[in-house]
Motif scaffolding. Structure first.
Motif, PDB file in Angstrom:
ATOM      1  N   THR A  54       3.659   5.572   9.724  1.00 17.29           N
ATOM      2  CA  THR A  54       2.584   5.876   8.792  1.00 17.29           C
ATOM      3  C   THR A  54       2.354   7.375   8.663  1.00 17.29           C
ATOM      4  O   THR A  54       2.019   7.859   7.591  1.00 17.29           O
ATOM      5  N   ASN A  55       2.564   8.129   9.742  1.00 14.67           N
ATOM      6  CA  ASN A  55       2.466   9.581   9.641  1.00 14.67           C
ATOM      7  C   ASN A  55       3.564  10.145   8.741  1.00 14.67           C
ATOM      8  O   ASN A  55       3.335  11.084   7.981  1.00 14.67           O
ATOM      9  N   SER A  98       2.704   9.253   5.105  1.00 11.09           N
ATOM     10  CA  SER A  98       1.478   9.890   4.606  1.00 11.09           C
ATOM     11  C   SER A  98       1.700  11.363   4.283  1.00 11.09           C
ATOM     12  O   SER A  98       0.925  11.961   3.554  1.00 11.09           O
ATOM     13  N   THR A  99       2.770  11.971   4.804  1.00 14.50           N
ATOM     14  CA  THR A  99       3.047  13.375   4.507  1.00 14.50           C
ATOM     15  C   THR A  99       3.840  13.520   3.222  1.00 14.50           C
ATOM     16  O   THR A  99       4.108  14.629   2.788  1.00 14.50           O
ATOM     17  N   ALA A 131       5.687   5.622  -1.562  1.00 12.34           N
ATOM     18  CA  ALA A 131       6.035   6.620  -0.552  1.00 12.34           C
ATOM     19  C   ALA A 131       7.277   6.194   0.220  1.00 12.34           C
ATOM     20  O   ALA A 131       8.157   7.015   0.495  1.00 12.34           O
ATOM     21  N   HIS A 191       0.783  -1.237   0.000  1.00 12.89           N
ATOM     22  CA  HIS A 191       0.000   0.000   0.000  1.00 12.89           C
ATOM     23  C   HIS A 191       0.816   1.289   0.000  1.00 12.89           C
ATOM     24  O   HIS A 191       0.296   2.329  -0.397  1.00 12.89           O
ATOM     25  N   GLU A 192       2.040   1.243   0.466  1.00 15.59           N
ATOM     26  CA  GLU A 192       2.823   2.472   0.598  1.00 15.59           C
ATOM     27  C   GLU A 192       4.221   2.334   0.007  1.00 15.59           C
ATOM     28  O   GLU A 192       5.130   3.064   0.397  1.00 15.59           O
TER      29      GLU A 192
END
Length: 121
Positions: A115-116, A119-120, A12, A8-9
């Protein structure tokens, strides 16, 4: 966690790290560096899922029999020395008893921070 991050990430995380991850196995070492408790929690999850651990576990946990749940009442004496009742998840890392509460909290906080961070991006 590594499976989720890869699925999913991945983009990033690759941007954050400046490198490419070919599989979730490549992400695991990155996550383990961020939390000393990550390998312990991973071994517990895998022992619970697969019964026996093979390969290279992070700890001396070998199989699901190394995982226990203790219960306690109110302790001994007037104020007691045990927890105030309830459960106490433990693992046996070789001859060492590991109380899991602090490790679970550490990994949870690490995951929130991780995750923070992604997510940025």
């Amino acid at each position: 966690m590594a499976d989720w991050a890869f699925s999913h990430e991945r983009a990033a995380l690759e941007s954050l790290e400046g490198r490419r991850f070919e599989s979730e196995k490549d992400i695991y070492p990155h996550l383990a560096l961020g939390s000393s408790s990550f390998g312990l929690i991973r071994d517990i999850a895998n022992a619970s899922k697969h019964v026996n651990l093979s390969g290279k576990p992070s700890t001396n946990i070998k199989n699901v029999t190394d995982l226990k749940i203790e219960t306690s009442a109110f302790g001994e004496g007037t104020f007691g020395t045990a927890r105030y009742g309830g459960i106490n998840p433990i693992a046996f890392d070789g001859d060492r008893v590991v109380y899991l509460d602090e490790h679970m909290h550490e990994v949870f906080q690490y995951w929130l921070d991780f995750t923070n961070t992604i997510s940025t991006r």
